[in-house]
Design a protein around this motif. Structure first.
Motif, PDB file in Angstrom:
ATOM      1  N   ASP A  22      -6.469   6.240 -38.339  1.00 28.41           N
ATOM      2  CA  ASP A  22      -5.524   5.162 -38.033  1.00 28.41           C
ATOM      3  C   ASP A  22      -6.090   4.331 -36.888  1.00 28.41           C
ATOM      4  OD1 ASP A  22      -3.219   3.683 -38.329  1.00 28.41           O
ATOM      5  OD2 ASP A  22      -1.894   5.139 -37.381  1.00 28.41           O
ATOM      6  N   HIS A  23      -5.875   3.039 -36.922  1.00 29.93           N
ATOM      7  CA  HIS A  23      -6.281   2.122 -35.849  1.00 29.93           C
ATOM      8  C   HIS A  23      -7.793   2.108 -35.593  1.00 29.93           C
ATOM      9  CE1 HIS A  23      -2.046   1.621 -35.038  1.00 29.93           C
ATOM     10  NE2 HIS A  23      -1.909   2.919 -34.859  1.00 29.93           N
ATOM     11  N   GLY A  24      -8.604   2.471 -36.604  1.00 28.64           N
ATOM     12  CA  GLY A  24     -10.049   2.434 -36.468  1.00 28.64           C
ATOM     13  C   GLY A  24     -10.668   3.700 -35.902  1.00 28.64           C
ATOM     14  N   LEU A  25      -9.889   4.787 -35.793  1.00 26.38           N
ATOM     15  CA  LEU A  25     -10.405   6.058 -35.282  1.00 26.38           C
ATOM     16  C   LEU A  25      -9.604   7.199 -35.879  1.00 26.38           C
ATOM     17  CD1 LEU A  25      -8.935   6.865 -31.849  1.00 26.38           C
ATOM     18  CD2 LEU A  25      -8.533   4.640 -32.833  1.00 26.38           C
ATOM     19  N   ASP A  26     -10.024   8.423 -35.607  1.00 26.18           N
ATOM     20  CA  ASP A  26      -9.300   9.610 -36.055  1.00 26.18           C
ATOM     21  C   ASP A  26      -8.441  10.094 -34.894  1.00 26.18           C
ATOM     22  OD1 ASP A  26     -10.621   9.497 -38.503  1.00 26.18           O
ATOM     23  OD2 ASP A  26     -12.243  10.792 -37.825  1.00 26.18           O
ATOM     24  N   LEU A  27      -7.176  10.467 -35.196  1.00 27.72           N
ATOM     25  CA  LEU A  27      -6.287  10.870 -34.103  1.00 27.72           C
ATOM     26  C   LEU A  27      -5.213  11.825 -34.575  1.00 27.72           C
ATOM     27  CD1 LEU A  27      -3.315   9.265 -34.382  1.00 27.72           C
ATOM     28  CD2 LEU A  27      -4.754   7.345 -33.778  1.00 27.72           C
ATOM     29  N   ARG A  28      -4.575  12.444 -33.603  1.00 20.79           N
ATOM     30  CA  ARG A  28      -3.392  13.288 -33.821  1.00 20.79           C
ATOM     31  C   ARG A  28      -2.446  13.057 -32.662  1.00 20.79           C
ATOM     32  NH1 ARG A  28      -1.934  19.147 -34.739  1.00 20.79           N
ATOM     33  NH2 ARG A  28       0.238  18.899 -35.356  1.00 20.79           N
ATOM     34  N   LEU A  29      -1.249  12.573 -32.969  1.00 20.67           N
ATOM     35  CA  LEU A  29      -0.253  12.317 -31.933  1.00 20.67           C
ATOM     36  C   LEU A  29       0.276  13.619 -31.345  1.00 20.67           C
ATOM     37  CD1 LEU A  29       1.787   9.455 -33.635  1.00 20.67           C
ATOM     38  CD2 LEU A  29       0.115   9.231 -31.781  1.00 20.67           C
ATOM     39  N   LEU A  30       0.602  13.582 -30.079  1.00 22.20           N
ATOM     40  CA  LEU A  30       1.177  14.739 -29.395  1.00 22.20           C
ATOM     41  C   LEU A  30       2.531  15.100 -29.995  1.00 22.20           C
ATOM     42  CD1 LEU A  30       1.200  16.763 -27.023  1.00 22.20           C
ATOM     43  CD2 LEU A  30       2.214  14.947 -25.626  1.00 22.20           C
ATOM     44  N   GLN A  31       3.391  14.090 -30.203  1.00 20.24           N
ATOM     45  CA  GLN A  31       4.688  14.326 -30.791  1.00 20.24           C
ATOM     46  C   GLN A  31       4.700  13.785 -32.219  1.00 20.24           C
ATOM     47  OE1 GLN A  31       4.727  13.201 -27.502  1.00 20.24           O
ATOM     48  NE2 GLN A  31       6.067  14.570 -26.434  1.00 20.24           N
ATOM     49  N   PRO A  32       5.471  14.362 -33.098  1.00 17.04           N
ATOM     50  CA  PRO A  32       6.461  15.391 -32.803  1.00 17.04           C
ATOM     51  C   PRO A  32       5.817  16.763 -32.624  1.00 17.04           C
ATOM     52  CG  PRO A  32       6.490  14.861 -35.144  1.00 17.04           C
ATOM     53  CD  PRO A  32       5.509  13.938 -34.503  1.00 17.04           C
ATOM     54  N   TRP A  33       6.362  17.504 -31.697  1.00 13.72           N
ATOM     55  CA  TRP A  33       5.998  18.895 -31.446  1.00 13.72           C
ATOM     56  C   TRP A  33       7.301  19.586 -31.085  1.00 13.72           C
ATOM     57  CZ3 TRP A  33       1.481  20.622 -27.760  1.00 13.72           C
ATOM     58  CH2 TRP A  33       1.349  21.994 -27.785  1.00 13.72           C
ATOM     59  N   PRO A  34       7.901  20.282 -32.043  1.00 17.73           N
ATOM     60  CA  PRO A  34       9.217  20.888 -31.799  1.00 17.73           C
ATOM     61  C   PRO A  34       9.235  21.705 -30.513  1.00 17.73           C
ATOM     62  CG  PRO A  34       8.595  21.138 -34.093  1.00 17.73           C
ATOM     63  CD  PRO A  34       7.382  20.592 -33.363  1.00 17.73           C
ATOM     64  N   GLY A  35      10.246  21.442 -29.703  1.00 22.69           N
ATOM     65  CA  GLY A  35      10.404  22.170 -28.449  1.00 22.69           C
ATOM     66  C   GLY A  35       9.665  21.569 -27.275  1.00 22.69           C
ATOM     67  N   ASP A  51     -17.696   3.716 -34.916  1.00 26.34           N
ATOM     68  CA  ASP A  51     -16.280   3.332 -34.914  1.00 26.34           C
ATOM     69  C   ASP A  51     -15.964   2.338 -33.802  1.00 26.34           C
ATOM     70  OD1 ASP A  51     -15.550   4.939 -37.037  1.00 26.34           O
ATOM     71  OD2 ASP A  51     -14.504   6.442 -35.820  1.00 26.34           O
ATOM     72  N   VAL A  52     -15.025   1.446 -34.098  1.00 18.32           N
ATOM     73  CA  VAL A  52     -14.468   0.504 -33.124  1.00 18.32           C
ATOM     74  C   VAL A  52     -12.959   0.535 -33.331  1.00 18.32           C
ATOM     75  CG1 VAL A  52     -14.366  -1.888 -32.336  1.00 18.32           C
ATOM     76  CG2 VAL A  52     -16.518  -0.961 -33.236  1.00 18.32           C
ATOM     77  N   SER A  53     -12.209   0.920 -32.315  1.00 11.11           N
ATOM     78  CA  SER A  53     -10.757   0.933 -32.457  1.00 11.11           C
ATOM     79  C   SER A  53     -10.227  -0.503 -32.505  1.00 11.11           C
ATOM     80  CB  SER A  53     -10.100   1.704 -31.305  1.00 11.11           C
ATOM     81  OG  SER A  53     -10.191   0.983 -30.095  1.00 11.11           O
ATOM     82  N   GLU A  54      -9.035  -0.656 -33.075  1.00 13.32           N
ATOM     83  CA  GLU A  54      -8.414  -1.974 -33.140  1.00 13.32           C
ATOM     84  C   GLU A  54      -8.179  -2.515 -31.730  1.00 13.32           C
ATOM     85  OE1 GLU A  54      -4.783  -1.420 -35.304  1.00 13.32           O
ATOM     86  OE2 GLU A  54      -5.834  -0.964 -37.174  1.00 13.32           O
ATOM     87  N   VAL A  55      -8.409  -3.808 -31.540  1.00 16.60           N
ATOM     88  CA  VAL A  55      -8.087  -4.454 -30.270  1.00 16.60           C
ATOM     89  C   VAL A  55      -6.564  -4.531 -30.182  1.00 16.60           C
ATOM     90  CG1 VAL A  55      -8.262  -6.557 -28.904  1.00 16.60           C
ATOM     91  CG2 VAL A  55     -10.220  -5.791 -30.275  1.00 16.60           C
ATOM     92  N   HIS A  56      -6.025  -4.087 -29.058  1.00 15.36           N
ATOM     93  CA  HIS A  56      -4.578  -4.106 -28.885  1.00 15.36           C
ATOM     94  C   HIS A  56      -4.226  -4.112 -27.403  1.00 15.36           C
ATOM     95  CE1 HIS A  56      -5.635   0.111 -28.375  1.00 15.36           C
ATOM     96  NE2 HIS A  56      -4.470   0.296 -27.780  1.00 15.36           N
TER      97      HIS A  56
END
Length: 137
Positions: A22-35, A51-56
């Motif tokens: 997503d957004h030009g790179l590989d990632l994993r969001l912290l949330q959701p993480w139950p608890g 890789d070049v991430s999206e400009v934002h």
């Protein structure tokens, strides 16, 4: 993947093995993480070679904790080199992207926050904690 829960610590193992593109790179969001409730949001991020991430830009403050490899943060016509062990702070409203022109992965943890995320966290904490007792009369 299953979290390993202990009395005082929960471990979410092998984070880099569960990334999505997503957004030009590989990632994993912290949330959701139950608890897990935090006054910030975050993501484990990996830029593969080329890789070049999206400009934002965004209204949140952001910190990168560089874990492995090398890359550059690009803001307008400025480039700032990053390497494992470095920290980078991106101020709100600054257009930026991350560029990996090397032959190895660049891994970092991004953390971002604003007053709203902090206030929501504090409100949730207050709702879970009983009101402190006033002075005895």
């Amino acid at each position: 993947m299953t979290d390993r829960k202990h009395a005082d610590v929960t471990v979410r193992p092998r984070e880099p093995e569960h990334l999505t593109r997503d957004h030009g790179l590989d990632l994993r969001l912290l949330q959701p993480w139950p608890g897990l409730d935090t006054p910030f949001l975050g993501a484990w991020c990996v830029l593969r070679p080329g890789d070049v991430s999206e400009v934002h830009s965004h209204h949140e403050h952001e910190i990168f904790i560089c874990m492995a490899g090398r890359a550059e943060v690009v803001t307008g016509d400025q480039r700032y080199e990053l390497a494992a062990g470095d920290l980078a702070f991106i101020r709100p409203g600054v257009d930026h992207s991350i560029v990996n022109e090397r032959d190895e992965d660049f891994a970092y943890y991004a953390i971002w926050w604003d007053r709203t995320t902090a206030a929501e966290f504090l409100d949730q904490e207050a709702a879970h904690d009983p009101a402190p007792a006033g002075p005895a009369s």
